[in-house]
Motif scaffolding. Structure first.
Motif, mmCIF file in Angstrom:
data_model
loop_
_atom_site.group_PDB
_atom_site.id
_atom_site.type_symbol
_atom_site.label_atom_id
_atom_site.label_comp_id
_atom_site.label_asym_id
_atom_site.label_seq_id
_atom_site.Cartn_x
_atom_site.Cartn_y
_atom_site.Cartn_z
ATOM 1 N N HIS A 127 0.819 -1.213 0.000
ATOM 2 C CA HIS A 127 0.000 0.000 0.000
ATOM 3 C C HIS A 127 0.851 1.260 0.000
ATOM 4 C CE1 HIS A 127 -4.275 -0.981 0.156
ATOM 5 N NE2 HIS A 127 -3.901 -2.118 0.705
ATOM 6 N N GLU A 128 2.039 1.193 0.560
ATOM 7 C CA GLU A 128 2.912 2.359 0.488
ATOM 8 C C GLU A 128 3.293 2.646 -0.962
ATOM 9 O OE1 GLU A 128 5.982 4.039 3.542
ATOM 10 O OE2 GLU A 128 6.901 2.344 2.473
ATOM 11 N N GLU A 129 3.526 1.591 -1.727
ATOM 12 C CA GLU A 129 3.826 1.771 -3.146
ATOM 13 C C GLU A 129 2.604 2.305 -3.886
ATOM 14 O OE1 GLU A 129 6.306 1.815 -6.424
ATOM 15 O OE2 GLU A 129 6.772 1.461 -4.313
ATOM 16 N N LEU A 130 1.420 1.784 -3.561
ATOM 17 C CA LEU A 130 0.196 2.277 -4.194
ATOM 18 C C LEU A 130 -0.092 3.724 -3.801
ATOM 19 C CD1 LEU A 130 -2.182 -0.820 -3.823
ATOM 20 C CD2 LEU A 130 -0.944 -0.081 -5.862
ATOM 21 N N ASN A 131 0.233 4.075 -2.562
ATOM 22 C CA ASN A 131 0.009 5.457 -2.114
ATOM 23 C C ASN A 131 0.870 6.443 -2.898
ATOM 24 O OD1 ASN A 131 -1.853 4.648 -0.266
ATOM 25 N ND2 ASN A 131 -0.543 4.869 1.526
ATOM 26 N N SER A 132 2.089 6.033 -3.266
ATOM 27 C CA SER A 132 2.941 6.918 -4.059
ATOM 28 C C SER A 132 2.321 7.149 -5.431
ATOM 29 C CB SER A 132 4.349 6.333 -4.203
ATOM 30 O OG SER A 132 4.323 5.126 -4.968
ATOM 31 N N LEU A 133 1.648 6.125 -5.949
ATOM 32 C CA LEU A 133 0.933 6.271 -7.219
ATOM 33 C C LEU A 133 -0.253 7.205 -7.043
ATOM 34 C CD1 LEU A 133 0.881 5.208 -10.150
ATOM 35 C CD2 LEU A 133 -0.595 3.358 -9.373
ATOM 36 N N ASN A 134 -0.940 7.078 -5.921
ATOM 37 C CA ASN A 134 -2.094 7.931 -5.647
ATOM 38 C C ASN A 134 -1.689 9.396 -5.533
ATOM 39 O OD1 ASN A 134 -4.035 9.274 -3.426
ATOM 40 N ND2 ASN A 134 -5.158 7.718 -4.546
ATOM 41 N N LEU A 135 -0.531 9.674 -4.937
ATOM 42 C CA LEU A 135 -0.060 11.051 -4.808
ATOM 43 C C LEU A 135 0.163 11.673 -6.184
ATOM 44 C CD1 LEU A 135 2.490 10.769 -1.849
ATOM 45 C CD2 LEU A 135 0.219 11.814 -1.818
ATOM 46 N N LEU A 136 0.619 10.863 -7.126
ATOM 47 C CA LEU A 136 0.784 11.359 -8.490
ATOM 48 C C LEU A 136 -0.569 11.740 -9.079
ATOM 49 C CD1 LEU A 136 2.552 11.751 -11.057
ATOM 50 C CD2 LEU A 136 2.090 9.348 -11.593
ATOM 51 N N PHE A 137 -1.598 10.926 -8.797
ATOM 52 C CA PHE A 137 -2.933 11.179 -9.334
ATOM 53 C C PHE A 137 -3.583 12.405 -8.705
ATOM 54 C CE2 PHE A 137 -3.438 6.342 -10.103
ATOM 55 C CZ PHE A 137 -2.646 6.445 -11.233
ATOM 56 N N GLN A 138 -3.141 12.777 -7.497
ATOM 57 C CA GLN A 138 -3.768 13.893 -6.799
ATOM 58 C C GLN A 138 -3.198 15.253 -7.187
ATOM 59 O OE1 GLN A 138 -4.229 13.432 -2.537
ATOM 60 N NE2 GLN A 138 -4.290 11.210 -2.737
#
Length: 344
Positions: A127-138
């Motif tokens: 989830h930490e890796e997925l969260n870094s992807l989410n930050l890009l989307f935000q």
């Protein structure tokens, strides 16, 4: 879903939710991992019942984790909260273990299992890796043409570390690898800290491999945990590709972004022609000559060859994100000057 409007509309996934929904779909396929979610919800509910328990938890955090964090819950309808809640649980886990030892023995049995710790640290790393992807989307201004490379990088990362890794499952991961090294030969865990009076507080237990009847009947040894988490990683990759795979086609948006074009004229024209084909595919899912009644793809390509040099003439330092598209839409004679291209 987000709808972008020009003369036609295209539905683009709301990016800020997609990686969380992919994780949800993968979790639904592997319900055994639900023991982590169950603990998060149980602790959040426990702390919500009593002010005294909440105060006790705060005191335990100060003793065993030197933190003062609120326990974050997971809401069934808000999967965006899952990654944050899992990472928060890792941060306060020693205090949670001692709290459940005092107030909830069935849940304490879960948090002292090898399986729970294996699943928790695995999910925290993923989830930490997925969260870094989410930050890009935000980001306020998302470069859709760069998102796909980040999605690919995330997939490669998860696949190499948790799927195509042979016996080295989780190697070099932040939390899981340390857990596996720490308990390669023993299952003893010591939670210790110093209270406000300077007295040492110690809680010791042994990670057990017993089945957890309400969640799984399988024993919690390393081999079975690895198999479950590898299956989850495989499902996660599939669902990320399912939900975000179409972003590759959005590279067509570069057609309206002169600042991304190559400086070489020949390379620029070739690339813009490829972007044009992507736009046609995205909006019309067809490569036929007549895109719409009265609209000829060959003529549209010809019009493109005259439009590209005009857009390329704008100095790059003066170009905002969608400078080309903005300039076109503000031009009143756009449909008349480029009748076929404007209909694509």
């Amino acid at each position: 879903m987000t709808t972008l409007r020009t003369q036609y509309s295209v539905r683009v996934p709301a990016l800020t939710a997609q990686e969380a929904l992919a994780a949800r779909d993968a979790a639904n396929a592997l319900p055994e991992l639900g023991i982590v979610d169950a603990i998060i919800r149980a602790v959040a509910e426990l702390l919500g019942r009593s002010h005294n328990w909440h105060k006790m938890f705060k005191d335990l955090q100060k003793i065993f984790t030197a933190t003062n964090l609120e326990m974050q819950g997971i809401h069934l309808v808000r999967w965006l909260s899952r990654g944050g809640a899992i990472l928060r649980l890792v941060a306060v886990l020693p205090a949670v273990i001692v709290l459940l030892h005092l107030y909830d023995k069935p849940m304490y049995h879960i948090v002292t299992s090898y399986k729970f710790h294996f699943f928790l640290y695995f999910l925290a790393d993923v989830h930490e890796e997925l969260n870094s992807l989410n930050l890009l989307f935000q980001k306020r201004e998302i470069d859709l043409t760069g998102v796909q490379s980040q999605v690919r990088r995330t997939i490669v990362f998860i696949r190499s570390r948790y799927v195509n890794c042979g016996p080295n499952f989780g190697t070099n991961s932040d939390r899981l690898s340390k857990f596996l090294e720490r308990h390669a030969s023993n299952r003893d865990v010591i939670v210790q800290g110093v209270d406000a009076d300077g007295m040492e507080r110690v809680h010791q237990f042994e990670l057990h491999e017993e089945p957890l009847p309400n969640y799984t009947t399988a024993r919690g040894d390393k081999a079975s945990c690895t198999l479950t988490c590898r299956s989850y990683a495989t499902e996660l990759i599939y669902n990320v590709q399912l939900r975000l795979g179409d972003l590759e086609r959005l590279n067509g948006s570069k057609l309206w972004m002169p600042r991304t074009w190559p400086r070489n004229t020949e390379a620029r024209d070739e690339e813009c022609a490829e972007h044009f084909d992507s736009v046609v595919e995205l909006f019309h899912a067809s490569d036929r000559v007549e895109i719409l009644p009265g609209v000829d793809k060959r003529l549209a390509r010809k019009e493109l060859s005259t439009l590209v040099p005009v857009l390329a003439g704008v100095p790059k330092e003066e170009q905002p994100f969608h400078a080309g598209l903005a300039a076109i839409l503000e031009t009143s004679d756009w449909p008349r000057s480029y009748p076929n291209l404007s209909m694509t």
